[in-house]
Design an enzyme around this catalytic site. Structure first.
Site, PDB file in Angstrom:
ATOM      1  N   GLU A 181      58.322  38.176  51.935  1.00  0.00           N
ATOM      2  CA  GLU A 181      58.271  39.597  51.588  1.00  0.00           C
ATOM      3  C   GLU A 181      58.473  40.418  52.855  1.00  0.00           C
ATOM      4  O   GLU A 181      57.907  40.098  53.902  1.00  0.00           O
ATOM      5  CB  GLU A 181      56.911  39.926  50.952  1.00  0.00           C
ATOM      6  N   ARG A 194      52.664  48.297  38.474  1.00  0.00           N
ATOM      7  CA  ARG A 194      52.119  49.615  38.143  1.00  0.00           C
ATOM      8  C   ARG A 194      52.132  50.504  39.381  1.00  0.00           C
ATOM      9  O   ARG A 194      52.499  51.665  39.333  1.00  0.00           O
ATOM     10  CB  ARG A 194      50.686  49.482  37.625  1.00  0.00           C
ATOM     11  N   GLY A 195      51.702  49.934  40.520  1.00  0.00           N
ATOM     12  CA  GLY A 195      51.517  50.732  41.744  1.00  0.00           C
ATOM     13  C   GLY A 195      50.074  51.177  41.839  1.00  0.00           C
ATOM     14  O   GLY A 195      49.370  51.260  40.815  1.00  0.00           O
ATOM     15  N   ASP A 196      49.624  51.429  43.047  1.00  0.00           N
ATOM     16  CA  ASP A 196      48.255  51.916  43.233  1.00  0.00           C
ATOM     17  C   ASP A 196      48.189  53.387  42.863  1.00  0.00           C
ATOM     18  O   ASP A 196      49.138  54.142  43.108  1.00  0.00           O
ATOM     19  CB  ASP A 196      47.810  51.714  44.687  1.00  0.00           C
ATOM     20  N   HIS A 239      42.031  41.736  39.761  1.00  0.00           N
ATOM     21  CA  HIS A 239      42.451  43.021  40.326  1.00  0.00           C
ATOM     22  C   HIS A 239      41.193  43.832  40.654  1.00  0.00           C
ATOM     23  O   HIS A 239      40.236  43.834  39.868  1.00  0.00           O
ATOM     24  CB  HIS A 239      43.331  43.766  39.316  1.00  0.00           C
ATOM     25  N   LYS A 254      50.962  41.071  29.907  1.00  0.00           N
ATOM     26  CA  LYS A 254      52.105  41.422  30.781  1.00  0.00           C
ATOM     27  C   LYS A 254      53.175  40.331  30.712  1.00  0.00           C
ATOM     28  O   LYS A 254      54.361  40.631  30.574  1.00  0.00           O
ATOM     29  CB  LYS A 254      51.589  41.628  32.205  1.00  0.00           C
ATOM     30  N   GLN A 285      48.533  37.982  44.607  1.00  0.00           N
ATOM     31  CA  GLN A 285      47.933  38.709  45.726  1.00  0.00           C
ATOM     32  C   GLN A 285      47.522  37.683  46.780  1.00  0.00           C
ATOM     33  O   GLN A 285      47.298  36.512  46.460  1.00  0.00           O
ATOM     34  CB  GLN A 285      46.707  39.482  45.193  1.00  0.00           C
ATOM     35  N   ALA A 307      51.734  47.953  34.276  1.00  0.00           N
ATOM     36  CA  ALA A 307      52.989  47.270  34.614  1.00  0.00           C
ATOM     37  C   ALA A 307      53.652  46.701  33.359  1.00  0.00           C
ATOM     38  O   ALA A 307      54.881  46.669  33.253  1.00  0.00           O
ATOM     39  CB  ALA A 307      52.707  46.157  35.626  1.00  0.00           C
ATOM     40  N   GLN A 329      44.617  43.882  61.097  1.00  0.00           N
ATOM     41  CA  GLN A 329      45.307  43.477  59.868  1.00  0.00           C
ATOM     42  C   GLN A 329      44.302  42.964  58.825  1.00  0.00           C
ATOM     43  O   GLN A 329      44.358  43.355  57.666  1.00  0.00           O
ATOM     44  CB  GLN A 329      46.285  42.372  60.246  1.00  0.00           C
TER      45      GLN A 329
HETATM   46  P1  FAD Z   1      48.876  46.016  36.170  1.00  0.00           P
HETATM   47  O1  FAD Z   1      49.385  44.701  35.795  1.00  0.00           O
HETATM   48  O2  FAD Z   1      49.223  47.177  35.299  1.00  0.00           O
HETATM   49  O3  FAD Z   1      47.286  45.924  36.308  1.00  0.00           O
HETATM   50  C1  FAD Z   1      46.546  46.996  36.881  1.00  0.00           C
HETATM   51  C2  FAD Z   1      45.131  47.022  36.302  1.00  0.00           C
HETATM   52  O4  FAD Z   1      45.190  47.422  34.935  1.00  0.00           O
HETATM   53  C3  FAD Z   1      44.436  45.652  36.309  1.00  0.00           C
HETATM   54  O5  FAD Z   1      43.074  45.869  36.552  1.00  0.00           O
HETATM   55  C4  FAD Z   1      44.652  45.145  34.898  1.00  0.00           C
HETATM   56  O6  FAD Z   1      43.638  44.243  34.477  1.00  0.00           O
HETATM   57  C5  FAD Z   1      44.605  46.432  34.098  1.00  0.00           C
HETATM   58  N1  FAD Z   1      45.378  46.370  32.852  1.00  0.00           N
HETATM   59  C6  FAD Z   1      46.631  45.892  32.716  1.00  0.00           C
HETATM   60  N2  FAD Z   1      47.022  46.002  31.427  1.00  0.00           N
HETATM   61  C7  FAD Z   1      46.006  46.566  30.756  1.00  0.00           C
HETATM   62  C8  FAD Z   1      45.808  46.956  29.409  1.00  0.00           C
HETATM   63  N3  FAD Z   1      46.758  46.755  28.470  1.00  0.00           N
HETATM   64  N4  FAD Z   1      44.622  47.549  29.054  1.00  0.00           N
HETATM   65  C9  FAD Z   1      43.656  47.752  29.982  1.00  0.00           C
HETATM   66  N5  FAD Z   1      43.787  47.413  31.284  1.00  0.00           N
HETATM   67  C10 FAD Z   1      44.954  46.827  31.662  1.00  0.00           C
HETATM   68  N6  FAD Z   1      52.389  48.341  45.274  1.00  0.00           N
HETATM   69  C11 FAD Z   1      53.358  49.214  45.638  1.00  0.00           C
HETATM   70  O7  FAD Z   1      53.170  50.418  45.515  1.00  0.00           O
HETATM   71  N7  FAD Z   1      54.568  48.795  46.143  1.00  0.00           N
HETATM   72  C12 FAD Z   1      54.853  47.470  46.274  1.00  0.00           C
HETATM   73  O8  FAD Z   1      55.944  47.111  46.729  1.00  0.00           O
HETATM   74  C13 FAD Z   1      53.861  46.503  45.891  1.00  0.00           C
HETATM   75  N8  FAD Z   1      54.099  45.166  45.973  1.00  0.00           N
HETATM   76  C14 FAD Z   1      53.147  44.276  45.520  1.00  0.00           C
HETATM   77  C15 FAD Z   1      53.455  42.899  45.536  1.00  0.00           C
HETATM   78  C16 FAD Z   1      52.524  41.965  45.085  1.00  0.00           C
HETATM   79  C17 FAD Z   1      52.881  40.502  45.076  1.00  0.00           C
HETATM   80  C18 FAD Z   1      51.235  42.399  44.632  1.00  0.00           C
HETATM   81  C19 FAD Z   1      50.201  41.398  44.180  1.00  0.00           C
HETATM   82  C20 FAD Z   1      50.931  43.766  44.621  1.00  0.00           C
HETATM   83  C21 FAD Z   1      51.882  44.712  45.047  1.00  0.00           C
HETATM   84  N9  FAD Z   1      51.626  46.084  45.025  1.00  0.00           N
HETATM   85  C22 FAD Z   1      52.600  46.993  45.401  1.00  0.00           C
HETATM   86  C23 FAD Z   1      50.289  46.594  44.656  1.00  0.00           C
HETATM   87  C24 FAD Z   1      50.159  46.905  43.158  1.00  0.00           C
HETATM   88  O9  FAD Z   1      50.990  47.999  42.825  1.00  0.00           O
HETATM   89  C25 FAD Z   1      48.689  47.248  42.905  1.00  0.00           C
HETATM   90  O10 FAD Z   1      47.881  46.105  43.051  1.00  0.00           O
HETATM   91  C26 FAD Z   1      48.380  47.968  41.610  1.00  0.00           C
HETATM   92  O11 FAD Z   1      47.040  48.488  41.687  1.00  0.00           O
HETATM   93  C27 FAD Z   1      48.436  47.106  40.357  1.00  0.00           C
HETATM   94  O12 FAD Z   1      49.719  46.793  40.038  1.00  0.00           O
HETATM   95  P2  FAD Z   1      50.034  45.711  38.865  1.00  0.00           P
HETATM   96  O13 FAD Z   1      51.482  45.730  38.682  1.00  0.00           O
HETATM   97  O14 FAD Z   1      49.377  44.430  39.154  1.00  0.00           O
HETATM   98  O15 FAD Z   1      49.285  46.456  37.651  1.00  0.00           O
END
Ligand code: FAD
Length: 286
Positions: free
Chosen positions: A16, A107-109, A147, A163, A174, A123, A210
């Site tokens: 990455e 989804r993004g933070d 998460h 998902k 992660q 997401a 870090q």
């Molecule tokens: P989701 O899969 O949507 O999950 C987020 C939260 O919502 C979790 O707690 C999950 O349990 C909950 N949830 C999901 N679906 C439901 C539902 N149907 N009902 C209720 N709750 C639900 N961020 C960036 O901004 N840019 C990047 O380039 C980036 N790269 C990343 C790469 C990796 C490998 C990882 C692990 C993370 C990365 N992130 C990045 C961070 C990521 O955006 C955050 O961790 C974010 O908070 C969650 O994204 P997600 O896609 O996992 O979300």
């Protein structure tokens, strides 16, 4: 090239990278890419700033460079929380036009300073939307220790299953420092019926700042062995770097021995560290 087929030859190894800062030109990352490219990872993924600025095409530009100039498949990260559906459609079009076929759908933070656009809540909403609007290989993120915003790991795995069922072909985890947490997670996902390949996310920690930043952001547990190492070497940068590399290599040797699908190395754009890890582990994949 779509990357799902890579798992026919597992374990795979991917890297990455993050794009250069807005003030720096794309070319500033070239020496890093040249060295990473020589290591021939199975793919390189490129992060995307969560700001939701559609004009910001640097992730797409860099993903294209990796594919076209270095001949390595690329994955563009795409966080959706700050985009509308029409903005995502426009990004999908740009990805297609630039020959990028693999998306890490996120989804993004949630940033308290940027109100979300509400078109995508999770997401999985983005995954379904991409499936409906293009022919991409879709990857998802997963969290061996849950998460940080989930009530517990069981609930998180249920959401992960949803998902994956929306159309995810493989998962990238992660970072974690305790392999047992990954093995427990693997068992939980298998029990939940999640049968797509899961790459283990490994972050070689090479300085004290870090680790402080990473653990506060993602909540990864820091094992005693790691804390002892930090305490001993944190004031000696060269020793800290070598100890961090050795720790990551130790994790990867154990992961390969447990027949995992692949390792995703968070390189932090440090090609020296990636090369040392590659040299120490390449023969284990044969
Ligand atoms: P989701 O899969 O949507 O999950 C987020 C939260 O919502 C979790 O707690 C999950 O349990 C909950 N949830 C999901 N679906 C439901 C539902 N149907 N009902 C209720 N709750 C639900 N961020 C960036 O901004 N840019 C990047 O380039 C980036 N790269 C990343 C790469 C990796 C490998 C990882 C692990 C993370 C990365 N992130 C990045 C961070 C990521 O955006 C955050 O961790 C974010 O908070 C969650 O994204 P997600 O896609 O996992 O979300």
């Amino acid at each position: 090239m779509k990357i799902t087929d890579l798992f026919d030859n597992k374990p795979i190894v991917s890297f990455e990278v993050f794009p250069p800062k807005k003030t720096a030109p794309l070319i500033s990352i070239q020496p890093t890419l040249e060295e990473l490219g020589r290591l021939r990872p199975d793919f390189i993924s490129v992060t995307y700033g969560a700001g939701g600025n559609q004009q910001d095409t640097i992730t797409i530009d860099l993903s294209k460079t990796i594919e076209k100039e270095y001949g390595i498949p690329s994955v563009a990260h795409l966080p959706c929380i700050n985009f509308s559906k029409s903005e995502i459609l426009s990004i999908l079009k740009q990805l297609k036009e630039n020959g990028i076929e693999n998306i890490l759908a996120l989804r993004g933070d949630i940033n308290p300073d940027i109100p979300p656009k509400h078109d995508f809540r999770y997401a999985s909403d983005l995954v379904s939307f991409i499936k409906e609007n293009g022919d991409f290989d879709i990857i998802g993120a997963c969290y061996p220790e849950g998460h940080p915003s989930s009530a517990n790991i069981e609930e998180d795995v249920l959401h992960l299953k949803k998902k994956v069922d929306s159309g995810v072909n493989h998962l990238i985890s992660q970072l974690f420092f305790d392999n047992d947490s990954f093995y427990r997670f693997r068992e939980k996902t298998a029990r939940a019926g999640i049968d797509v390949p899961i790459e283990a996310g490994i972050m070689p920690v090479t300085n004290k700042r870090q680790i402080e930043r990473m653990t506060s952001l993602c909540g990864a547990t820091v094992p005693e062995k790691f804390k002892t190492m930090m305490a001993k070497y944190e004031d000696n940068p060269e020793a800290m770097r070598d100890a961090g590399i050795a720790y990551a290599i130790d994790q990867i040797v154990d992961l390969f021995a447990h027949d995992i699908d692949g390792v995703h190395i968070y390189t932090m754009n440090n090609s020296y560290v990636a090369r040392r890890i590659h040299e120490a582990t390449a023969s284990l994949r044969k």
